[in-house]
Design a protein around this motif. Structure first.
Motif, PDB file in Angstrom:
ATOM      1  N   ILE A   1       0.803  -1.225   0.000  1.00 59.74           N
ATOM      2  CA  ILE A   1       0.000   0.000   0.000  1.00 59.74           C
ATOM      3  C   ILE A   1       0.837   1.277   0.000  1.00 59.74           C
ATOM      4  O   ILE A   1       0.290   2.368  -0.136  1.00 59.74           O
ATOM      5  CB  ILE A   1      -0.952   0.029   1.206  1.00 59.74           C
ATOM      6  CG1 ILE A   1      -0.154   0.030   2.514  1.00 59.74           C
ATOM      7  CG2 ILE A   1      -1.923  -1.131   1.149  1.00 59.74           C
ATOM      8  CD1 ILE A   1      -0.995   0.331   3.724  1.00 59.74           C
ATOM      9  N   GLY A   2       2.143   1.166   0.152  1.00 62.60           N
ATOM     10  CA  GLY A   2       2.954   2.373   0.145  1.00 62.60           C
ATOM     11  C   GLY A   2       4.396   2.088   0.482  1.00 62.60           C
ATOM     12  O   GLY A   2       4.805   0.943   0.671  1.00 62.60           O
ATOM     13  N   ARG A   3       5.177   3.142   0.534  1.00 63.22           N
ATOM     14  CA  ARG A   3       6.578   3.024   0.922  1.00 63.22           C
ATOM     15  C   ARG A   3       6.690   2.853   2.425  1.00 63.22           C
ATOM     16  O   ARG A   3       5.828   3.281   3.188  1.00 63.22           O
ATOM     17  CB  ARG A   3       7.357   4.270   0.485  1.00 63.22           C
ATOM     18  CG  ARG A   3       7.473   4.444  -1.023  1.00 63.22           C
ATOM     19  CD  ARG A   3       8.308   5.671  -1.344  1.00 63.22           C
ATOM     20  NE  ARG A   3       8.402   5.924  -2.769  1.00 63.22           N
ATOM     21  CZ  ARG A   3       9.364   5.461  -3.575  1.00 63.22           C
ATOM     22  NH1 ARG A   3      10.305   4.692  -3.045  1.00 63.22           N
ATOM     23  NH2 ARG A   3       9.386   5.748  -4.851  1.00 63.22           N
ATOM     24  N   GLY A   4       7.796   2.271   2.836  1.00 65.64           N
ATOM     25  CA  GLY A   4       8.033   2.111   4.262  1.00 65.64           C
ATOM     26  C   GLY A   4       8.193   3.438   4.963  1.00 65.64           C
ATOM     27  O   GLY A   4       7.783   3.599   6.104  1.00 65.64           O
ATOM     28  N   THR A   5       8.796   4.412   4.285  1.00 61.62           N
ATOM     29  CA  THR A   5       8.953   5.759   4.830  1.00 61.62           C
ATOM     30  C   THR A   5       8.071   6.697   4.025  1.00 61.62           C
ATOM     31  O   THR A   5       8.315   6.942   2.850  1.00 61.62           O
ATOM     32  CB  THR A   5      10.418   6.218   4.755  1.00 61.62           C
ATOM     33  OG1 THR A   5      11.240   5.263   5.426  1.00 61.62           O
ATOM     34  CG2 THR A   5      10.596   7.579   5.386  1.00 61.62           C
ATOM     35  N   ALA A   6       7.015   7.189   4.676  1.00 62.73           N
ATOM     36  CA  ALA A   6       5.996   7.960   3.973  1.00 62.73           C
ATOM     37  C   ALA A   6       6.583   9.164   3.262  1.00 62.73           C
ATOM     38  O   ALA A   6       7.267   9.982   3.869  1.00 62.73           O
ATOM     39  CB  ALA A   6       4.930   8.418   4.958  1.00 62.73           C
ATOM     40  N   GLY A   7       6.298   9.256   1.969  1.00 59.48           N
ATOM     41  CA  GLY A   7       6.699  10.431   1.209  1.00 59.48           C
ATOM     42  C   GLY A   7       8.159  10.481   0.817  1.00 59.48           C
ATOM     43  O   GLY A   7       8.563  11.368   0.068  1.00 59.48           O
ATOM     44  N   TYR A   8       8.946   9.543   1.311  1.00 61.78           N
ATOM     45  CA  TYR A   8      10.385   9.588   1.025  1.00 61.78           C
ATOM     46  C   TYR A   8      10.663   8.811  -0.254  1.00 61.78           C
ATOM     47  O   TYR A   8      10.549   7.589  -0.285  1.00 61.78           O
ATOM     48  CB  TYR A   8      11.164   9.008   2.195  1.00 61.78           C
ATOM     49  CG  TYR A   8      12.666   9.061   2.023  1.00 61.78           C
ATOM     50  CD1 TYR A   8      13.302  10.230   1.648  1.00 61.78           C
ATOM     51  CD2 TYR A   8      13.442   7.922   2.242  1.00 61.78           C
ATOM     52  CE1 TYR A   8      14.677  10.275   1.489  1.00 61.78           C
ATOM     53  CE2 TYR A   8      14.818   7.965   2.094  1.00 61.78           C
ATOM     54  CZ  TYR A   8      15.424   9.134   1.722  1.00 61.78           C
ATOM     55  OH  TYR A   8      16.786   9.175   1.573  1.00 61.78           O
ATOM     56  N   ARG A   9      11.019   9.518  -1.276  1.00 55.67           N
ATOM     57  CA  ARG A   9      11.112   8.904  -2.602  1.00 55.67           C
ATOM     58  C   ARG A   9      12.230   7.893  -2.728  1.00 55.67           C
ATOM     59  O   ARG A   9      12.251   7.103  -3.682  1.00 55.67           O
ATOM     60  CB  ARG A   9      11.294   9.992  -3.663  1.00 55.67           C
ATOM     61  CG  ARG A   9      12.634  10.734  -3.588  1.00 55.67           C
ATOM     62  CD  ARG A   9      12.714  11.820  -4.650  1.00 55.67           C
ATOM     63  NE  ARG A   9      11.736  12.861  -4.390  1.00 55.67           N
ATOM     64  CZ  ARG A   9      11.534  13.884  -5.228  1.00 55.67           C
ATOM     65  NH1 ARG A   9      12.219  13.968  -6.346  1.00 55.67           N
ATOM     66  NH2 ARG A   9      10.648  14.812  -4.921  1.00 55.67           N
ATOM     67  N   PHE A  10      13.151   7.883  -1.788  1.00 52.81           N
ATOM     68  CA  PHE A  10      14.264   6.931  -1.863  1.00 52.81           C
ATOM     69  C   PHE A  10      14.129   5.789  -0.853  1.00 52.81           C
ATOM     70  O   PHE A  10      15.097   5.124  -0.516  1.00 52.81           O
ATOM     71  CB  PHE A  10      15.593   7.652  -1.659  1.00 52.81           C
ATOM     72  CG  PHE A  10      15.850   8.734  -2.667  1.00 52.81           C
ATOM     73  CD1 PHE A  10      15.908   8.431  -4.010  1.00 52.81           C
ATOM     74  CD2 PHE A  10      16.008  10.043  -2.266  1.00 52.81           C
ATOM     75  CE1 PHE A  10      16.128   9.423  -4.958  1.00 52.81           C
ATOM     76  CE2 PHE A  10      16.237  11.052  -3.195  1.00 52.81           C
ATOM     77  CZ  PHE A  10      16.291  10.739  -4.551  1.00 52.81           C
ATOM     78  N   SER A  11      12.919   5.570  -0.373  1.00 50.41           N
ATOM     79  CA  SER A  11      12.690   4.462   0.555  1.00 50.41           C
ATOM     80  C   SER A  11      12.531   3.167  -0.230  1.00 50.41           C
ATOM     81  O   SER A  11      11.609   3.019  -1.025  1.00 50.41           O
ATOM     82  CB  SER A  11      11.435   4.722   1.396  1.00 50.41           C
ATOM     83  OG  SER A  11      11.106   3.582   2.150  1.00 50.41           O
ATOM     84  N   GLU A  12      13.430   2.220   0.018  1.00 53.47           N
ATOM     85  CA  GLU A  12      13.336   0.920  -0.645  1.00 53.47           C
ATOM     86  C   GLU A  12      12.411  -0.039   0.095  1.00 53.47           C
ATOM     87  O   GLU A  12      12.030  -1.084  -0.428  1.00 53.47           O
ATOM     88  CB  GLU A  12      14.726   0.281  -0.769  1.00 53.47           C
ATOM     89  CG  GLU A  12      15.332  -0.191   0.536  1.00 53.47           C
ATOM     90  CD  GLU A  12      16.069   0.909   1.275  1.00 53.47           C
ATOM     91  OE1 GLU A  12      16.798   0.590   2.243  1.00 53.47           O
ATOM     92  OE2 GLU A  12      15.926   2.087   0.882  1.00 53.47           O
TER      93      GLU A  12
END
Length: 545
Positions: A439-450
């Motif tokens: 449902i999303g990245r592990g770090t909200a809004g952080y485009r470099f979150s793997e």
């Protein structure tokens, strides 16, 4: 009383630490002025207090898209929140705090500022989306408790002192090491002494600040219970700490604040939506069992020492003792769900033994080898000493990695079942297989979150991804693959671990079209294997083998 004592004690001791260090530096350079030393300490703290709010405004607006909203705009979303702000500010005689809003589905809130007159309260969209009006008001009241008690000032001062101690330790050591003239020998010795003392005081100070932060969190919870209701702040804490599944996009707000927030989001990842899921699945016992890890597991007690916030279970238990609280009966919980203490502590001791194995090997082998040389049981060989040490440490690293991420067949389970296990560990994983959706990245809004956020029918879970090629591989995965994967239905296989927060180390991610492997245990195995191989080479080429 406890908060006042902890505050006074911590700040007094930390200020004494810093004063001693500044005075030590003055002694080393041959200029001693007690008044100047005190002035330096005070000015450093004041400067940080003055510039921090402006810096934070910029950071939260730039990195997290924070927008300022008016009290009337807040009233439209949460009438009780606006009412509690008016009640508290009228009673204590300060203006309405500046209100910030972040469009992020993860419910959280934090505050910062210099004093009551310029406090800020920031709420995420998730507070309005997932908490009812009373719960949202209790979260706002919690943050008002921080402002009213001037917690951000106190925590800023405490953190500043600790940071200065660390900087003094580093620079005193470096300065002493690079001053080599004979006339400066005495000063160098003093500087080395200052460096060692500063480092020790920094280490002690770190834990004092964490303790102070936890005490003030309890106080803010009580403040919220007084101005709203203890059950409202309890349910809000459980929802925020354990998550809620009502949205297609509910990743975390990462690192918004460390000391002054409803939760320590830096370590909370997402605890899995126990509150909502327990009610939706007609199994409230799962929620109650989830408290057991916080209350009983020795790992939780140990890990809390390194946390700015108390464990959620302990906070809710404290609130359950406030007059009027009815939602949670912890005496009943502990009676209904007994844990096997012998098993729990046996597993904890085993975990600890494996965790420290490489360190014990690194220290134990040289001691054992040199003892053998001293007793003339063996003849000293540099190759045998170095090579043997490398092999022992390498094998220890491999054993620890395999213990943490064991091989085996994954067990079909759900998020809520994983979180209800009081015997979970941060060192020895269980192998899980989960079906759900990304449902999303592990770090909200952080485009470099793997990393990724996963949702099944019962809860959310943080998925930690590691590429076979560290850093660059993770970066490429975050840019190229993560946007494509969000929204996909997937089957996840990985290693479930729980400390202050739970997470799954990704082993394999299966979509309808492909299978993606994770290499989270590869680093430990490769590092251990390299040490072992190098050690064997040293033994074979230069040693007696």
């Amino acid at each position: 009383m406890r908060r006042a004592f902890a505050t006074l004690l911590t700040l007094s001791v930390l200020s004494s630490f810093l004063f001693v260090v500044v005075l030590g530096v003055m002694v080393a350079v041959g200029y001693i002025n007690v008044g100047l030393a005190i002035a330096v300490v005070v000015v450093l703290n004041l400067l940080l207090l003055l510039v921090t709010p402006t810096i934070n405004d910029f950071i939260y607006q730039w990195l997290y898209g924070m927008e300022w909203i008016s009290l009337e705009e807040l009233r439209e979303r949460s009438p009780q929140s606006a009412a509690v702000i008016e009640t508290v500010t009228d009673e204590y005689g300060y203006d309405t705090p500046k209100l910030g809003y972040i469009e992020d589905s993860n419910p959280n809130a934090f505050t910062y500022g210099t004093a009551r007159f310029n406090g800020r309260i920031v709420l995420t969209e998730g507070c309005f989306e997932f908490l009812d009006d009373g719960e949202t008001a209790s979260v706002v009241a919690h943050e008002l408790g921080h402002i009213t008690s001037r917690d951000f000032i106190i925590m800023t001062v405490a953190n500043t002192i600790v940071q200065i101690l660390y900087l003094v330790a580093i620079h005193s050591w470096r300065f002493g090491a690079h001053s080599g003239s004979n006339k400066d020998n005495q000063a160098n010795k003093i500087l080395f002494g200052v460096a060692v003392l500063s480092y020790v005081l920094w280490f002690v100070g770190e834990y004092m600040v964490l303790y102070l932060s936890r005490v003030r969190e309890y106080a803010a919870d009580r403040f919220a219970a007084e101005y709203t209701h203890p059950d409202q702040i309890s349910s809000a804490l459980v929802k925020i700490a354990y998550g809620i599944v009502m949205s297609e996009d509910n990743p975390e707000l990462s690192k918004a604040t460390r000391n002054i927030g409803i939760m320590n989001v830096d370590s909370s990842k997402n605890d899995g939506m126990m509150y909502h899921n327990a009610t939706q699945n007609d199994d409230p016992d799962l929620l109650l069992r989830a408290f057991l890890f916080d209350l009983k597991n020795p790992w939780a007690k140990l890990l809390e020492l390194n946390s700015t916030h108390p464990l959620t279970g302990k906070r809710v238990r404290t609130l359950s003792q406030v007059q009027g609280a009815q939602r949670f009966d912890f005496d009943d919980i502990l009676d209904r769900f007994p844990v096997d203490r012998r098993r729990m502590y046996a597993e904890f001791l085993r975990d600890m033994a494996v965790l420290v194995l490489p360190a014990v090997a690194a220290v134990g082998f040289p001691l054992a080898y040199l003892t053998g040389v001293y007793t003339e049981a063996i003849t000293f060989s540099l190759a045998a000493f170095v090579g043997g040490w490398l092999v022992i440490v390498g094998l220890g690293s491999i054993v620890r990695t395999l213990y943490k991420y064991p091989p085996g067949t994954p067990e079909e389970t759900t998020v809520i079942e994983l979180l209800a296990d009081p015997y979970a560990s941060p060192v020895n994983a269980s192998i899980a297989r989960l079906d759900g959706k990304l449902i999303g990245r592990g770090t909200a809004g952080y485009r470099f979150s793997e990393d990724l956020m996963f949702k099944d029918s019962t809860g959310l879970m943080f998925l930690k991804y590691e590429s076979w090629f560290p850093f660059l591989g993770n970066l490429l995965f975050s840019i190229r693959r993560v946007p494509e994967l969000i929204g996909e239905s997937v089957t996840v296989e990985g290693w479930y671990l729980r400390g202050i927060s739970p997470w799954v180390g990704l082993k394999e991610l299966q979509t309808s079209d492909e299978s993606i492997r994770g290499f989270i245990r590869l680093g430990g195995l490769v590092a251990g294997g390299l040490l072992t191989v190098i050690g064997l080479v040293v033994l074979i080429v230069f040693g007696p083998l």
